[in-house]
Design a protein around this motif. Sequence first.
Motif, PDB file in Angstrom:
ATOM      1  N   ILE A   8       0.275  -9.980 -13.173  1.00  0.00           N
ATOM      2  CA  ILE A   8       0.304 -10.560 -11.887  1.00  0.00           C
ATOM      3  C   ILE A   8      -0.974 -10.482 -11.073  1.00  0.00           C
ATOM      4  CG2 ILE A   8       1.686 -10.486  -9.461  1.00  0.00           C
ATOM      5  CD1 ILE A   8       3.402 -11.181 -11.612  1.00  0.00           C
ATOM      6  N   ASP A   9      -1.384 -11.571 -10.581  1.00  0.00           N
ATOM      7  CA  ASP A   9      -2.906 -11.416  -9.995  1.00  0.00           C
ATOM      8  C   ASP A   9      -2.918 -10.221  -8.815  1.00  0.00           C
ATOM      9  OD1 ASP A   9      -1.863 -12.447  -7.806  1.00  0.00           O
ATOM     10  OD2 ASP A   9      -2.711 -14.663  -8.228  1.00  0.00           O
ATOM     11  N   ALA A  10      -4.358 -10.352  -8.403  1.00  0.00           N
ATOM     12  CA  ALA A  10      -4.641  -9.173  -7.547  1.00  0.00           C
ATOM     13  C   ALA A  10      -4.184  -9.152  -5.836  1.00  0.00           C
ATOM     14  CB  ALA A  10      -6.320  -8.954  -7.345  1.00  0.00           C
ATOM     15  N   PRO A  11      -4.187 -10.541  -5.468  1.00  0.00           N
ATOM     16  CA  PRO A  11      -3.495 -10.766  -4.289  1.00  0.00           C
ATOM     17  C   PRO A  11      -1.873 -10.398  -4.048  1.00  0.00           C
ATOM     18  CG  PRO A  11      -4.965 -12.162  -4.644  1.00  0.00           C
ATOM     19  CD  PRO A  11      -4.647 -11.763  -5.946  1.00  0.00           C
ATOM     20  N   VAL A  12      -1.408 -10.949  -4.990  1.00  0.00           N
ATOM     21  CA  VAL A  12       0.245 -10.743  -4.984  1.00  0.00           C
ATOM     22  C   VAL A  12       0.389  -9.045  -5.551  1.00  0.00           C
ATOM     23  CG1 VAL A  12       2.259 -11.176  -6.095  1.00  0.00           C
ATOM     24  CG2 VAL A  12       0.793 -12.949  -5.606  1.00  0.00           C
ATOM     25  N   SER A  13      -0.311  -8.522  -6.412  1.00  0.00           N
ATOM     26  CA  SER A  13      -0.019  -7.209  -6.675  1.00  0.00           C
ATOM     27  C   SER A  13      -0.290  -6.230  -5.244  1.00  0.00           C
ATOM     28  CB  SER A  13      -0.968  -6.699  -7.856  1.00  0.00           C
ATOM     29  OG  SER A  13      -0.743  -7.355  -9.186  1.00  0.00           O
ATOM     30  N   ILE A  14      -1.248  -6.624  -4.660  1.00  0.00           N
ATOM     31  CA  ILE A  14      -1.749  -5.913  -3.443  1.00  0.00           C
ATOM     32  C   ILE A  14      -0.432  -6.085  -2.331  1.00  0.00           C
ATOM     33  CG2 ILE A  14      -3.013  -5.715  -1.405  1.00  0.00           C
ATOM     34  CD1 ILE A  14      -5.324  -6.216  -3.359  1.00  0.00           C
ATOM     35  N   GLY A 107       3.176  -1.100  -7.504  1.00  0.00           N
ATOM     36  CA  GLY A 107       3.710  -1.766  -6.211  1.00  0.00           C
ATOM     37  C   GLY A 107       4.848  -2.754  -6.716  1.00  0.00           C
ATOM     38  N   VAL A 108       4.443  -3.788  -7.688  1.00  0.00           N
ATOM     39  CA  VAL A 108       5.363  -4.451  -8.351  1.00  0.00           C
ATOM     40  C   VAL A 108       6.599  -3.812  -8.998  1.00  0.00           C
ATOM     41  CG1 VAL A 108       5.639  -6.327 -10.132  1.00  0.00           C
ATOM     42  CG2 VAL A 108       3.511  -6.200  -8.641  1.00  0.00           C
ATOM     43  N   ALA A 163       5.728 -16.425 -10.341  1.00  0.00           N
ATOM     44  CA  ALA A 163       5.779 -18.045  -9.706  1.00  0.00           C
ATOM     45  C   ALA A 163       4.709 -17.916  -8.647  1.00  0.00           C
ATOM     46  CB  ALA A 163       7.256 -18.580  -9.000  1.00  0.00           C
ATOM     47  N   VAL A 164       4.442 -16.953  -7.925  1.00  0.00           N
ATOM     48  CA  VAL A 164       3.387 -16.955  -6.792  1.00  0.00           C
ATOM     49  C   VAL A 164       2.281 -16.476  -7.299  1.00  0.00           C
ATOM     50  CG1 VAL A 164       2.943 -15.956  -4.503  1.00  0.00           C
ATOM     51  CG2 VAL A 164       5.300 -16.465  -5.010  1.00  0.00           C
ATOM     52  N   GLY A 165       2.332 -15.363  -8.345  1.00  0.00           N
ATOM     53  CA  GLY A 165       0.743 -14.642  -8.751  1.00  0.00           C
ATOM     54  C   GLY A 165       0.550 -14.559 -10.019  1.00  0.00           C
ATOM     55  N   GLY A 166       1.341 -15.300 -11.002  1.00  0.00           N
ATOM     56  CA  GLY A 166       1.416 -15.262 -12.308  1.00  0.00           C
ATOM     57  C   GLY A 166      -0.138 -15.616 -12.790  1.00  0.00           C
ATOM     58  N   GLN A 283      -0.865 -12.912 -21.896  1.00  0.00           N
ATOM     59  CA  GLN A 283      -2.394 -13.291 -22.315  1.00  0.00           C
ATOM     60  C   GLN A 283      -3.447 -12.682 -21.758  1.00  0.00           C
ATOM     61  OE1 GLN A 283      -2.861 -17.694 -22.363  1.00  0.00           O
ATOM     62  NE2 GLN A 283      -0.770 -18.177 -23.295  1.00  0.00           N
ATOM     63  N   LYS A 284      -3.216 -12.151 -20.431  1.00  0.00           N
ATOM     64  CA  LYS A 284      -4.461 -11.521 -19.686  1.00  0.00           C
ATOM     65  C   LYS A 284      -4.019 -10.213 -19.478  1.00  0.00           C
ATOM     66  CE  LYS A 284      -6.344 -16.099 -17.673  1.00  0.00           C
ATOM     67  NZ  LYS A 284      -6.428 -16.735 -16.501  1.00  0.00           N
TER      68      LYS A 284
END
Length: 350
Positions: A8-14, A107-108, A163-166, A283-284
């Motif tokens: 999950i990308d940084a913004p959604v993780s935060i 947090g996730v 779906a939001v921050g993958g 993959q990331k």
Amino acid sequence: MHVPDGFIDAPVSIAAGVAAAGAVAISLRGARRELDERAAPLAGLVAAFIFAVQMLNFPVAAGTSGHLLGGALAAILVGPCTGVLCVSVVLLMQGILFADGGLTALGVNISVMGVVTVVVAYAIFRGLLKVLPRTRASVTAAAFTGALLSVPAAAAAFTALYAVGGTTDVPVAKVFTAMVGVHVLIGVGEAAITAATVGAVLAVRPDLVHGARGLTAPLKLRVGDQLVDAPAPAAVPAAARSTKKVWASGLVTALVLAGFGSYYASASPDGLEKVAADKGIDQKVTEHAAADSPLADYSVKDITDARLSGGLAGVIGVGATVVLGTGIFWTVRRRRVRDLTAASTASPAA
């Protein structure tokens, strides 16, 4: 379902971290009401037991395993607010000591594995108890159902975050179908473990099951042609209310499961790991910040014997979790006592 760093990308993780912090703060306040003289000594043990059972991956399909999430079990045994804290303590210990679940994804993980499972399971549990007969069997059945449905709900919650921050370009529909499909199977194992544990505690000390309190119907006596309320039972002696035997038995069970049973756990990837590998959403993924921890991957560094290394790591994990959990819950309990004392002192003056 421990989400690693990089899914999950940084913004959604935060954002998930902020939501998780808010949920923990609310739970700390709510736990003051739940952590009475019965629940307070057991809450840390519940966290340690969940840690131990999470080490026991069970096979659910070819090449796939699952493990207990624990939200339903904790909520029913010690209350929903305390349940969120129990799972949060477990996830914190796993992330810091064992490199299980990413630190940026904490947090996730708390939101998905702690908050969602507790809210869904406890809502279903309480809803079923309103329509089922007031019996221990009903409590066990409601616990089974709540736990069963909480796992695919958590899988759906993860998919929503993806779906939001993958961080990979995989169709959300494919992720949703795969995640929910495999976690329905994992939910069966979750439900069986939860129902068995709740049933065992009910059989020995039903007063220690938060979700079962107040469900016993008043005892009736027939006098002539009428049913009347029976006299209130005598006060239970303090020795009978003690939780020491239950606490000791539970701790020994957790140590045995983590120290010995974990060696026989399935080595197959869990549901999220399997879906991630099959669909390419890993993959990331990035290396865990605690990858060099002496307890990373649930083994003790420099101990070559796999059975000894894994078992010792499990015992250390149970011990650390019960110490941290007990410290947190007793602190919350003392705050509850201070609040009650202050309220009782202020009442006469008012």
